[in-house]
Design a protein around this motif. Structure first.
Motif, PDB file in Angstrom:
ATOM      1  N   ASP A 145       0.828  -1.204   0.000  1.00 25.63           N
ATOM      2  CA  ASP A 145       0.000   0.000   0.000  1.00 25.63           C
ATOM      3  C   ASP A 145       0.865   1.259   0.000  1.00 25.63           C
ATOM      4  O   ASP A 145       0.546   2.249  -0.669  1.00 25.63           O
ATOM      5  CB  ASP A 145      -0.927  -0.002   1.222  1.00 25.63           C
ATOM      6  CG  ASP A 145      -1.994  -1.079   1.138  1.00 25.63           C
ATOM      7  OD1 ASP A 145      -2.293  -1.514   0.011  1.00 25.63           O
ATOM      8  OD2 ASP A 145      -2.526  -1.486   2.190  1.00 25.63           O
ATOM      9  N   ALA A 146       1.968   1.219   0.753  1.00 28.77           N
ATOM     10  CA  ALA A 146       2.873   2.365   0.788  1.00 28.77           C
ATOM     11  C   ALA A 146       3.504   2.588  -0.569  1.00 28.77           C
ATOM     12  O   ALA A 146       3.689   3.734  -1.011  1.00 28.77           O
ATOM     13  CB  ALA A 146       3.944   2.153   1.858  1.00 28.77           C
ATOM     14  N   PHE A 147       3.855   1.501  -1.255  1.00 32.33           N
ATOM     15  CA  PHE A 147       4.430   1.609  -2.598  1.00 32.33           C
ATOM     16  C   PHE A 147       3.448   2.286  -3.547  1.00 32.33           C
ATOM     17  O   PHE A 147       3.826   3.198  -4.302  1.00 32.33           O
ATOM     18  CB  PHE A 147       4.810   0.230  -3.127  1.00 32.33           C
ATOM     19  CG  PHE A 147       5.075   0.196  -4.610  1.00 32.33           C
ATOM     20  CD1 PHE A 147       6.193   0.794  -5.149  1.00 32.33           C
ATOM     21  CD2 PHE A 147       4.177  -0.422  -5.478  1.00 32.33           C
ATOM     22  CE1 PHE A 147       6.436   0.782  -6.522  1.00 32.33           C
ATOM     23  CE2 PHE A 147       4.405  -0.443  -6.840  1.00 32.33           C
ATOM     24  CZ  PHE A 147       5.536   0.159  -7.358  1.00 32.33           C
ATOM     25  N   VAL A 148       2.201   1.856  -3.498  1.00 28.97           N
ATOM     26  CA  VAL A 148       1.183   2.438  -4.376  1.00 28.97           C
ATOM     27  C   VAL A 148       1.027   3.922  -4.091  1.00 28.97           C
ATOM     28  O   VAL A 148       0.953   4.750  -5.018  1.00 28.97           O
ATOM     29  CB  VAL A 148      -0.161   1.700  -4.207  1.00 28.97           C
ATOM     30  CG1 VAL A 148      -1.286   2.439  -4.942  1.00 28.97           C
ATOM     31  CG2 VAL A 148      -0.053   0.268  -4.729  1.00 28.97           C
ATOM     32  N   ILE A 173       2.233   0.598 -18.720  1.00 31.09           N
ATOM     33  CA  ILE A 173       2.087   2.044 -18.565  1.00 31.09           C
ATOM     34  C   ILE A 173       0.814   2.306 -17.767  1.00 31.09           C
ATOM     35  O   ILE A 173      -0.250   1.753 -18.071  1.00 31.09           O
ATOM     36  CB  ILE A 173       2.008   2.742 -19.933  1.00 31.09           C
ATOM     37  CG1 ILE A 173       3.281   2.471 -20.747  1.00 31.09           C
ATOM     38  CG2 ILE A 173       1.809   4.237 -19.764  1.00 31.09           C
ATOM     39  CD1 ILE A 173       3.188   2.928 -22.190  1.00 31.09           C
ATOM     40  N   VAL A 174       0.927   3.125 -16.737  1.00 32.50           N
ATOM     41  CA  VAL A 174      -0.208   3.461 -15.878  1.00 32.50           C
ATOM     42  C   VAL A 174      -0.484   4.951 -16.016  1.00 32.50           C
ATOM     43  O   VAL A 174       0.398   5.783 -15.769  1.00 32.50           O
ATOM     44  CB  VAL A 174       0.088   3.106 -14.401  1.00 32.50           C
ATOM     45  CG1 VAL A 174      -1.072   3.529 -13.513  1.00 32.50           C
ATOM     46  CG2 VAL A 174       0.361   1.616 -14.255  1.00 32.50           C
ATOM     47  N   ARG A 175      -1.704   5.306 -16.383  1.00 36.64           N
ATOM     48  CA  ARG A 175      -2.025   6.701 -16.648  1.00 36.64           C
ATOM     49  C   ARG A 175      -2.945   7.335 -15.605  1.00 36.64           C
ATOM     50  O   ARG A 175      -3.215   8.528 -15.671  1.00 36.64           O
ATOM     51  CB  ARG A 175      -2.658   6.829 -18.031  1.00 36.64           C
ATOM     52  CG  ARG A 175      -1.734   6.374 -19.148  1.00 36.64           C
ATOM     53  CD  ARG A 175      -2.277   6.689 -20.526  1.00 36.64           C
ATOM     54  NE  ARG A 175      -1.348   6.271 -21.573  1.00 36.64           N
ATOM     55  CZ  ARG A 175      -0.285   6.971 -21.951  1.00 36.64           C
ATOM     56  NH1 ARG A 175      -0.031   8.126 -21.383  1.00 36.64           N
ATOM     57  NH2 ARG A 175       0.520   6.518 -22.899  1.00 36.64           N
ATOM     58  N   SER A 176      -3.442   6.538 -14.668  1.00 38.08           N
ATOM     59  CA  SER A 176      -4.329   7.103 -13.646  1.00 38.08           C
ATOM     60  C   SER A 176      -4.219   6.292 -12.367  1.00 38.08           C
ATOM     61  O   SER A 176      -3.767   5.136 -12.371  1.00 38.08           O
ATOM     62  CB  SER A 176      -5.776   7.112 -14.136  1.00 38.08           C
ATOM     63  OG  SER A 176      -6.228   5.792 -14.383  1.00 38.08           O
ATOM     64  N   ALA A 177      -4.676   6.892 -11.257  1.00 34.06           N
ATOM     65  CA  ALA A 177      -4.553   6.253  -9.950  1.00 34.06           C
ATOM     66  C   ALA A 177      -5.316   4.944  -9.870  1.00 34.06           C
ATOM     67  O   ALA A 177      -4.865   3.989  -9.218  1.00 34.06           O
ATOM     68  CB  ALA A 177      -5.032   7.222  -8.869  1.00 34.06           C
ATOM     69  N   ASP A 178      -6.470   4.862 -10.528  1.00 32.53           N
ATOM     70  CA  ASP A 178      -7.267   3.642 -10.426  1.00 32.53           C
ATOM     71  C   ASP A 178      -6.619   2.461 -11.150  1.00 32.53           C
ATOM     72  O   ASP A 178      -6.953   1.303 -10.887  1.00 32.53           O
ATOM     73  CB  ASP A 178      -8.681   3.877 -10.968  1.00 32.53           C
ATOM     74  CG  ASP A 178      -8.680   4.267 -12.432  1.00 32.53           C
ATOM     75  OD1 ASP A 178      -7.947   5.208 -12.793  1.00 32.53           O
ATOM     76  OD2 ASP A 178      -9.413   3.635 -13.210  1.00 32.53           O
ATOM     77  N   GLN A 179      -5.680   2.729 -12.063  1.00 24.93           N
ATOM     78  CA  GLN A 179      -4.982   1.650 -12.777  1.00 24.93           C
ATOM     79  C   GLN A 179      -3.752   1.156 -12.026  1.00 24.93           C
ATOM     80  O   GLN A 179      -3.243   0.074 -12.317  1.00 24.93           O
ATOM     81  CB  GLN A 179      -4.528   2.143 -14.159  1.00 24.93           C
ATOM     82  CG  GLN A 179      -5.633   2.560 -15.096  1.00 24.93           C
ATOM     83  CD  GLN A 179      -5.083   3.145 -16.390  1.00 24.93           C
ATOM     84  OE1 GLN A 179      -3.875   3.350 -16.538  1.00 24.93           O
ATOM     85  NE2 GLN A 179      -5.967   3.419 -17.339  1.00 24.93           N
ATOM     86  N   LEU A 180      -3.283   1.948 -11.055  1.00 28.24           N
ATOM     87  CA  LEU A 180      -1.975   1.695 -10.459  1.00 28.24           C
ATOM     88  C   LEU A 180      -1.905   0.381  -9.687  1.00 28.24           C
ATOM     89  O   LEU A 180      -1.007  -0.445  -9.928  1.00 28.24           O
ATOM     90  CB  LEU A 180      -1.592   2.863  -9.553  1.00 28.24           C
ATOM     91  CG  LEU A 180      -0.230   2.769  -8.847  1.00 28.24           C
ATOM     92  CD1 LEU A 180       0.887   2.507  -9.837  1.00 28.24           C
ATOM     93  CD2 LEU A 180       0.036   4.050  -8.058  1.00 28.24           C
ATOM     94  N   GLU A 181      -2.801   0.171  -8.737  1.00 29.08           N
ATOM     95  CA  GLU A 181      -2.725  -1.030  -7.904  1.00 29.08           C
ATOM     96  C   GLU A 181      -2.854  -2.313  -8.724  1.00 29.08           C
ATOM     97  O   GLU A 181      -2.012  -3.215  -8.587  1.00 29.08           O
ATOM     98  CB  GLU A 181      -3.774  -0.994  -6.802  1.00 29.08           C
ATOM     99  CG  GLU A 181      -3.684  -2.219  -5.885  1.00 29.08           C
ATOM    100  CD  GLU A 181      -4.639  -2.148  -4.709  1.00 29.08           C
ATOM    101  OE1 GLU A 181      -4.843  -3.195  -4.057  1.00 29.08           O
ATOM    102  OE2 GLU A 181      -5.174  -1.064  -4.431  1.00 29.08           O
ATOM    103  N   PRO A 182      -3.895  -2.452  -9.586  1.00 25.75           N
ATOM    104  CA  PRO A 182      -3.975  -3.694 -10.368  1.00 25.75           C
ATOM    105  C   PRO A 182      -2.767  -3.901 -11.284  1.00 25.75           C
ATOM    106  O   PRO A 182      -2.291  -5.025 -11.451  1.00 25.75           O
ATOM    107  CB  PRO A 182      -5.267  -3.538 -11.170  1.00 25.75           C
ATOM    108  CG  PRO A 182      -5.641  -2.105 -11.087  1.00 25.75           C
ATOM    109  CD  PRO A 182      -5.081  -1.596  -9.818  1.00 25.75           C
TER     110      PRO A 182
END
Length: 494
Positions: A145-148, A173-182
């Motif tokens: 969680d800290a990494f995210v 490539i991650v373009r938004s916060a909602d894509q980051l964790e998955p």
């Protein structure tokens, strides 16, 4: 050579790179030892070698990754040294250490350098500590969680990468916060599956970046030269398909800065042998260290063609303690070279790998052309190995001539029996944006529609297939199942 540096070298690899190394060994008067799995028993690198030894494993890949077996074979066959090629064990520090412990010479960097520079996280930390710019990043820890949260704090877009990765595995490539964790969880899973190492990190992603790499040679004592840069921006799924040297439309001062950064990194690492320092270059001229490949690169022929330096020979000379092949002032660029990676894949289906049997192989020949492969007509293309079949490398007096020659060579190359990307490569190189040097790593996606083939004309297709069946005897025999001895009688007719 009357006094070869080594008597016999085992090549811990297969296919086109094994054949490539053997050509230099033969020119240097050094005997070659090939290793092969039963699936490769009739392959070109086995036939070309002075000696060959079968290695065993549950799969062909597992056999080539069996370090203990390969070292045992090398010693039993009387090898003095081991050349790892690229892929397989080439960047395995434990393998390099074990080769040296067995009393053999490892033709590459020492285990210390492989461990330091082969790991994306440790190499980035080392680069930053020695004044080589790296993109803002954060490394994953046990506290996911800290990494995210920390990664999101860098800002988007982000690039998620596997620390031990390569070939685009564990990368997104991650373009938004909602894509980051998955995306991070998927990257961790892929990193574990492909590399046995689940460590990942996130870094700033530059939009429309260029991928520039610098070929270096080090003597292990702080002496380093560069052989200029290569452009590797044309990629699909984060994997290179077209490379060229020198890079297109690169300002002289920027070229000098990138090459100087690569040399500085290799110097402070006391790097020995051949290596490649890779950078990402933004449209604003900022460049960041990506990673260092501690081995010979697939695309090394373009550097050889513009400098005239045989990189395999240089590797062997350095490994034998003979130092660098020349001084930096002696390295000059002559013309331009382009390499096309010919792969068994379908560009129309997201470059999915293809299998089959090669029914026809007719390779054009020219003084300005290199065709690097281990292919034979009749050879089966399976899913056992990487889909890259060959490399076509063209040289010209300038970039425009290299482009024209590459297209002509691709159009003259006949490789039938398995679907390949040959036509796609020709369309890519002929695209106006490529010709103009407007390159970036999203080139393939941006120009997807223009690079797609024109719909086939059914009548023309039928005529061409009929002509091929009648005019190409190997294809005719393969299609009709012509029995022996008639299939061996040649092309005469009564």
């Amino acid at each position: 050579m009357t006094d070869p540096l080594f008597r016999r070298i085992l090549i811990a690899n297969r296919g086109e790179i094994a054949c490539r190394v053997m050509r230099t060994l033969r020119a240097m008067g050094i005997e070659s030892i090939a290793v092969y799995h039963a699936a490769d028993a009739v392959s070109a690198h086995v036939a070309m070698a002075d000696h060959s030894v079968e290695i065993t494993g549950d799969t062909p890949v597992s056999a080539h990754l069996d370090a203990a077996q390969i070292i045992a074979v090398a010693k039993a066959a009387g090898a003095d040294a081991v050349h790892p090629g690229y892929g397989f064990l080439s960047e395995n520090a434990e393998f390099a250490r074990a080769v040296e412990a067995a009393g053999l010479t490892f033709i590459g960097p020492d285990a210390r350098a492989i461990a330091l520079m082969g790991d994306k996280i440790s190499s980035r930390e080392f680069a930053a500590a020695n004044g080589v710019a790296v993109a803002p990043s954060v490394t994953a820890t046990d506290d996911f969680d800290a990494f995210v949260e920390q990664a999101a704090g860098i800002g988007f877009p982000l690039l998620i990468k596997a620390s031990a990765g390569g070939g685009g595995k564990g990368m997104s490539i991650v373009r938004s916060a909602d894509q980051l964790e998955p995306a991070a969880r998927i990257a961790t899973s892929e990193a574990l599956r492909y590399f046995g190492d689940g460590r990942i990190y996130a870094e700033t992603y530059l939009e429309r970046p260029r991928h520039i790499e610098v070929q270096v040679l080090g003597d292990g004592n702080g002496g380093v030269i560069h052989l200029f840069e290569r452009e590797c921006s044309i990629q699909r799924r984060f994997q290179k398909i077209i490379e060229e040297a020198p890079a297109a439309r690169l300002a002289p001062q920027l070229r000098e800065a990138i090459c100087a950064a690569a040399v500085r990194l290799a110097e402070v690492a006391h790097y020995r042998n051949a290596g490649t320092v890779e950078f990402i270059l933004g449209a604003d001229g900022r460049f960041f260290f990506l990673e260092m490949n501690t081995r010979l690169q697939v695309e090394h022929p373009v550097t050889e063609m513009i400098t005239g330096i045989d990189l395999v020979q240089a590797q062997i000379q350095i490994a034998a303690g003979k130092g660098l092949p020349c001084a930096q002032a002696d390295v000059a660029v002559h013309g331009h070279a382009i390499e096309c990676r010919i792969c068994a894949e379908d560009p129309e289906r997201d470059f999915l790998p293809e299998t089959g049997a090669i029914s026809v192989l007719d390779v054009p020949h020219a003084t300005w052309l290199r065709f690097e492969s281990a292919l034979n007509a009749g050879q089966k293309v399976t899913a056992d190995f990487d889909p890259m079949l060959a490399k076509l490398v063209a040289h010209g007096a300038d970039r425009a001539e290299a482009i024209d020659r590459s297209i002509a060579a691709l159009e003259a190359l006949d490789l039938l029996g398995v679907k390949t990307n040959i036509d796609y490569l020709a369309r890519s190189i002929d695209h106006p944006a490529f010709r103009d040097g407007q390159l970036h790593t999203g080139f393939v996606g941006e120009h997807a529609e223009a690079l797609a083939p024109a719909p086939p004309d059914p009548t023309q297709r039928a005529i061409l297939l009929a002509a091929a069946a009648l005019g190409l005897k190997p294809l005719h025999d393969a299609v009709t199942g012509t029995p022996e001895p008639y299939a061996e009688m040649g092309g005469w007719r009564n």
